[in-house]
Design an enzyme around this catalytic site. Structure first.
Site, short mmCIF file in Angstrom:
data_model
loop_
_atom_site.label_atom_id
_atom_site.label_comp_id
_atom_site.label_asym_id
_atom_site.label_seq_id
_atom_site.Cartn_x
_atom_site.Cartn_y
_atom_site.Cartn_z
N GLY A 117 0.80 -1.24 0.00
CA GLY A 117 0.00 0.00 0.00
C GLY A 117 0.83 1.28 0.00
O GLY A 117 0.58 2.20 0.79
N ASN A 176 1.28 5.53 -11.69
CA ASN A 176 0.78 4.25 -11.19
C ASN A 176 -0.66 4.40 -10.72
O ASN A 176 -0.92 4.92 -9.64
CB ASN A 176 1.68 3.77 -10.04
CG ASN A 176 1.22 2.43 -9.50
OD1 ASN A 176 0.32 1.79 -10.06
ND2 ASN A 176 1.81 2.00 -8.41
N SER A 179 -2.10 -0.12 -8.87
CA SER A 179 -1.80 -0.94 -7.69
C SER A 179 -3.11 -1.46 -7.10
O SER A 179 -4.07 -0.70 -6.96
CB SER A 179 -1.06 -0.12 -6.63
OG SER A 179 -1.05 -0.85 -5.42
N TYR A 310 11.08 -7.57 -10.84
CA TYR A 310 11.26 -7.40 -9.39
C TYR A 310 11.42 -8.78 -8.74
O TYR A 310 12.47 -9.12 -8.19
CB TYR A 310 10.07 -6.63 -8.80
CG TYR A 310 10.07 -6.43 -7.29
CD1 TYR A 310 10.74 -7.29 -6.42
CD2 TYR A 310 9.40 -5.35 -6.73
CE1 TYR A 310 10.75 -7.07 -5.04
CE2 TYR A 310 9.39 -5.13 -5.34
CZ TYR A 310 10.07 -6.01 -4.51
OH TYR A 310 10.05 -5.81 -3.15
#
Ligand SMILES: Cc1cc2nc3c(=O)[nH]c(=O)nc-3n(C[C@H](O)[C@H](O)[C@H](O)COP(=O)(O)O)c2cc1C
Length: 348
Positions: A117, A176, A179, A310
């Site tokens: 978050g 972004n 998410s 990642y």
């Protein structure tokens, strides 16, 4: 060597292991020996170099957003061979993110699940961190988001403030809105928001801007907002973020987003659909489950000028960018290409 580190790190809770890794990478960054050209992780070869949207990329393999949230380990990542780093997601004010535990491993599936978050130290601190390294030898992307307590109708202000605040730092901006870990964030993935966002942002910066999209959009939705973004001033699309399709792993919790091998097919499928429409109109960056040169090359041949990863860094270790770049060189050689850009889009 990494297998030894990995054994130790994997004994720890995933977020704690991440924080320890960041601590050591920060420490290593201070060693002059980790200078970009002094160790063998950085693959320097003309065949891997490209000029994209006015930015020189020495190789096409980047660290995607979320690993270096506070722009603390850009130097170490370059030393490990990454051709670029996307820092963030950065929000205007620092925030602690969602409740813990919020990062989990799915080891058998070489995947991660997180509901962090946008935990980050906020734009002021991160700007200082960036000022300490920028301009840097490899490009730096600035990934921006909104604070969790900002309602949807004011979300655009957070994004625009960030674009303005980082106008003189970094090489590109990544918006972004995909998410799964900030409530209602993905609702911003609509044409009206995207067109206003890029139309207003381009008045604030000369830097290339990218839209990062979710793998959970339908191909039609993804194409629609991608076209809108490009039409309104974006230079390209980053596909994709993590998925909240919990069927992709066998023991998923119902929280956050999944990354890594479990995301690979889903991410690639959407990327392919988007690439069919966007290739030639904007730059494409593919991310999601990439863990080998072969997979990176597949994305490149389907239209990606650059790739990011990642999760493979966690499972394969700090050699992964170098290994992918070396494998890419072999694949280019096999196909008789003089430069990676000749392979971009060849399988579309
Ligand atoms: C722990 C974790 C944190 C992440 N945080 C962010 C973030 O802050 N912003 C963002 O745009 N993407 C974030 N991502 C998504 C990654 O940038 C990437 O899009 C996704 O993980 C798919 O790539 P991968 O399979 O190579 O990990 C995060 C991913 C992970 C695993």
């Amino acid at each position: 060597m990494y297998n030894i580190f990995k054994k130790l790190l994997f004994k720890l809770e995933a977020e704690t292991a991440h924080n320890i890794a960041i601590f050591f990478m920060k420490f290593l960054s201070e060693f002059p020996k980790l200078n970009l050209h002094s160790i063998d992780h950085f693959v320097l070869n003309k065949k891997l170099q490209q000029n994209i949207n006015g930015i020189k990329f020495i190789n096409p393999v980047g660290m995607s957003a979320g690993f270096d949230k506070n722009a603390e380990v850009v130097k170490a990542l370059a030393s490990f061979g990454f051709g670029f780093t996307e820092v963030g997601t950065i929000t205007p004010h620092g925030q602690s993110g969602n409740s813990k535990p919020r990062m989990f491993r799915h080891i058998d599936e070489r995947s991660l699940q997180n509901s962090l978050g946008f935990n980050n130290r906020g734009s002021r601190v991160i700007k200082k961190n960036l000022q300490n390294v920028y301009p840097f030898s490899t490009p730096i992307g600035i990934n921006v988001g909104k604070n969790a307590n900002v309602p949807g109708e004011f979300a655009i202000d957070d994004y625009l403030n960030m674009v303005e605040y980082f106008a003189n730092l970094g090489d590109y901006i990544s918006m972004n809105i995909s998410s799964p870990n900030t409530k209602n964030l993905r609702d911003l993935q609509n044409s009206d928001f995207v067109s206003e966002l890029f139309a207003r942002a381009k008045e604030l910066t000369k830097k290339p801007m990218f839209l990062k999209i979710s793998p959970d959009l339908s191909p039609d939705e993804a194409i629609k907002i991608s076209l809108k973004a490009i039409e309104s001033g974006a230079s390209g699309i980053i596909a994709t973020n993590t998925t909240n399709d919990y069927n992709v792993v066998s023991n998923a919790m119902h929280l956050g987003g999944i990354s890594g091998i479990a995301l690979k097919e889903k991410s690639f499928t959407l990327f392919k659909e988007v690439a069919k429409e966007i290739y030639g109109k904007g730059t494409l960056i593919s991310v999601g489950g990439i863990d080998s040169g072969e997979e990176a090359y597949k994305r490149i041949k389907h239209g990606a000028s650059l790739v990011q990863l990642y999760t493979a860094f966690i499972y394969k270790g700090y050699h992964v960018a170098r290994d992918i770049n070396l494998e890419l060189l072999d694949l280019l050689e096999k196909d008789g290409y003089e430069n990676i850009s000749e392979a971009v889009g060849k399988d579309l």
